[in-house]
Design a protein around this motif. Structure first.
Motif, PDB file in Angstrom:
ATOM      1  N   SER A  92       3.411  -0.316  19.302  1.00 22.07           N
ATOM      2  CA  SER A  92       2.229  -0.392  18.450  1.00 22.07           C
ATOM      3  C   SER A  92       0.957  -0.344  19.289  1.00 22.07           C
ATOM      4  O   SER A  92      -0.009   0.348  18.942  1.00 22.07           O
ATOM      5  CB  SER A  92       2.268  -1.684  17.630  1.00 22.07           C
ATOM      6  N   ASN A 104      -3.547   8.493   8.078  1.00 25.15           N
ATOM      7  CA  ASN A 104      -2.763   7.259   8.079  1.00 25.15           C
ATOM      8  C   ASN A 104      -3.426   6.213   8.978  1.00 25.15           C
ATOM      9  O   ASN A 104      -4.194   6.509   9.866  1.00 25.15           O
ATOM     10  CB  ASN A 104      -1.320   7.518   8.552  1.00 25.15           C
ATOM     11  N   GLY A 105      -3.145   4.968   8.717  1.00 25.82           N
ATOM     12  CA  GLY A 105      -3.644   3.884   9.552  1.00 25.82           C
ATOM     13  C   GLY A 105      -4.999   3.382   9.107  1.00 25.82           C
ATOM     14  O   GLY A 105      -5.424   3.551   7.961  1.00 25.82           O
ATOM     15  N   LYS A 106      -5.694   2.763  10.055  1.00 23.46           N
ATOM     16  CA  LYS A 106      -7.007   2.207   9.747  1.00 23.46           C
ATOM     17  C   LYS A 106      -7.934   2.357  10.947  1.00 23.46           C
ATOM     18  O   LYS A 106      -7.492   2.518  12.093  1.00 23.46           O
ATOM     19  CB  LYS A 106      -6.894   0.733   9.347  1.00 23.46           C
ATOM     20  N   LYS A 141     -11.049   0.523  13.089  1.00 26.07           N
ATOM     21  CA  LYS A 141     -11.641  -0.801  13.315  1.00 26.07           C
ATOM     22  C   LYS A 141     -12.812  -0.669  14.288  1.00 26.07           C
ATOM     23  O   LYS A 141     -12.629  -0.241  15.432  1.00 26.07           O
ATOM     24  CB  LYS A 141     -10.607  -1.775  13.878  1.00 26.07           C
ATOM     25  N   THR A 147     -13.395  -2.910   9.182  1.00 21.37           N
ATOM     26  CA  THR A 147     -12.067  -2.306   9.149  1.00 21.37           C
ATOM     27  C   THR A 147     -11.938  -1.446   7.898  1.00 21.37           C
ATOM     28  O   THR A 147     -12.233  -1.900   6.789  1.00 21.37           O
ATOM     29  CB  THR A 147     -10.968  -3.377   9.142  1.00 21.37           C
ATOM     30  N   VAL A 202      -9.209   1.141   5.890  1.00 24.72           N
ATOM     31  CA  VAL A 202      -7.909   1.783   5.732  1.00 24.72           C
ATOM     32  C   VAL A 202      -8.151   3.213   5.269  1.00 24.72           C
ATOM     33  O   VAL A 202      -8.857   3.451   4.283  1.00 24.72           O
ATOM     34  CB  VAL A 202      -7.030   1.029   4.715  1.00 24.72           C
ATOM     35  N   GLN A 252      -4.756   8.650   2.464  1.00 28.11           N
ATOM     36  CA  GLN A 252      -3.533   9.299   2.907  1.00 28.11           C
ATOM     37  C   GLN A 252      -3.468  10.766   2.503  1.00 28.11           C
ATOM     38  O   GLN A 252      -2.679  11.524   3.048  1.00 28.11           O
ATOM     39  CB  GLN A 252      -2.323   8.557   2.333  1.00 28.11           C
ATOM     40  N   ILE A 277      -5.840   2.597  14.401  1.00 25.57           N
ATOM     41  CA  ILE A 277      -4.587   1.833  14.468  1.00 25.57           C
ATOM     42  C   ILE A 277      -3.609   2.404  13.455  1.00 25.57           C
ATOM     43  O   ILE A 277      -3.799   2.234  12.249  1.00 25.57           O
ATOM     44  CB  ILE A 277      -4.859   0.343  14.167  1.00 25.57           C
ATOM     45  N   LEU A 292      -0.533   2.759  10.992  1.00 24.65           N
ATOM     46  CA  LEU A 292       0.220   1.790  10.202  1.00 24.65           C
ATOM     47  C   LEU A 292       1.647   2.295  10.035  1.00 24.65           C
ATOM     48  O   LEU A 292       1.878   3.491   9.831  1.00 24.65           O
ATOM     49  CB  LEU A 292      -0.426   1.591   8.825  1.00 24.65           C
ATOM     50  N   GLU A 299       5.654   2.533   4.833  1.00 26.80           N
ATOM     51  CA  GLU A 299       6.297   1.537   3.981  1.00 26.80           C
ATOM     52  C   GLU A 299       7.778   1.874   3.791  1.00 26.80           C
ATOM     53  O   GLU A 299       8.165   3.037   3.624  1.00 26.80           O
ATOM     54  CB  GLU A 299       5.607   1.482   2.610  1.00 26.80           C
TER      55      GLU A 299
END
Length: 261
Positions: A127, A164-166, A168, A216, A218, A221, A253, A255, A258
């Protein structure tokens, strides 16, 4: 010859009786836990003791409370356990076999725990290595900026189709006592390939000790990010500014996807 046969039969019978007598003597009574059950109980108690030692808990009442939880989980009262422990203590040959099983259980538990620690460590490494810092400018500033009239510290970064991800954005602020600014903000604008934009703002706490500002976002997608813009210090330029900004970072970052049920 007849007497010899009688003697031989007598010896066999005597040995059989002695052998059966030993087995009966060491046979675990039905009203106390079997060897396997007792080994599991003792292993659980060892694990409780280890956990309490690691947490520096040494108060006897709390320890007894944890033991009670173990016994209840196995359907035993304290009297039942004391009775079982007394019987096993009086039969050391059987007790040694129980403790062989206890050691096996604890060894297997330690192996599983080590596997979990290793797996978690590897996941954290993966990660961490996947996180990308997109900030390419200076990471620290002191205002006022003598080489520029623009003290809002704008930034624009073109990115390679992030999905995808976020995102920050983070920075640390320290105000000087002669700073006259009010209602400072940090701003992050996420620009997508479909021409949409998301704007995030956060107020910056005015403090004479280091304080963190964090934004932050998100990501969508269904469309990619093409640029990231904003201001580290969005404010009214009319007021005198005197502060420092440190450890600026702008991270992407990823993610984990799911899990499908």
């Amino acid at each position: 010859m007849k007497y010899r046969n009688v003697w031989f039969v007598s010896v066999v019978v005597l040995l059989t009786v002695l052998f059966l007598g030993c087995n009966v003597k060491d046979r675990v009574p039905s009203h106390i836990p079997s060897k396997k059950e007792m080994a599991t109980i003792l292993a659980d108690i060892h694990l409780v003791e280890d956990a309490m030692n690691l947490s520096n808990v040494s108060l006897r009442p709390q320890q007894l409370g944890h033991y009670k939880d173990v016994l209840e989980r196995h359907g035993l009262s304290q009297a039942d356990f004391d009775s079982a422990l007394s019987w096993y203590s009086a039969h050391p040959n059987v007790y040694l076999k129980v403790y062989d099983q206890v050691i096996q259980i604890l060894t297997q538990h330690e192996a599983r725990l080590q596997q979990e620690i290793t797996a978690r460590s590897e996941a954290e490494k993966d990660s961490a290595s996947a996180i990308k810092d997109l900030w390419t400018l200076e990471r620290s500033f002191v205002l006022p900026l003598h080489d520029s009239l623009d003290a809002t510290l704008p930034f624009v970064f073109a990115v390679d189709s992030l999905k995808n991800g976020k995102i920050k954005l983070s920075a640390w602020f320290t105000y000087k006592k002669d700073d006259l600014g009010k209602k400072d903000e940090m701003v992050l604008v996420t620009c997508y390939a479909d021409s949409t934009r998301d704007t995030l703002r956060t107020g910056i706490t005015k403090s004479y000790s280091r304080t963190n500002a964090l934004l932050t976002k998100v990501l969508k997608q269904d469309t990619a990010v093409v640029s990231l813009e904003g201001f580290l210090l969005f404010h009214d330029k009319k007021h005198k500014r005197h502060l420092s900004i440190e450890e600026v970072s702008l991270e992407h970052i990823p993610l984990a996807p799911e899990k499908k049920p």
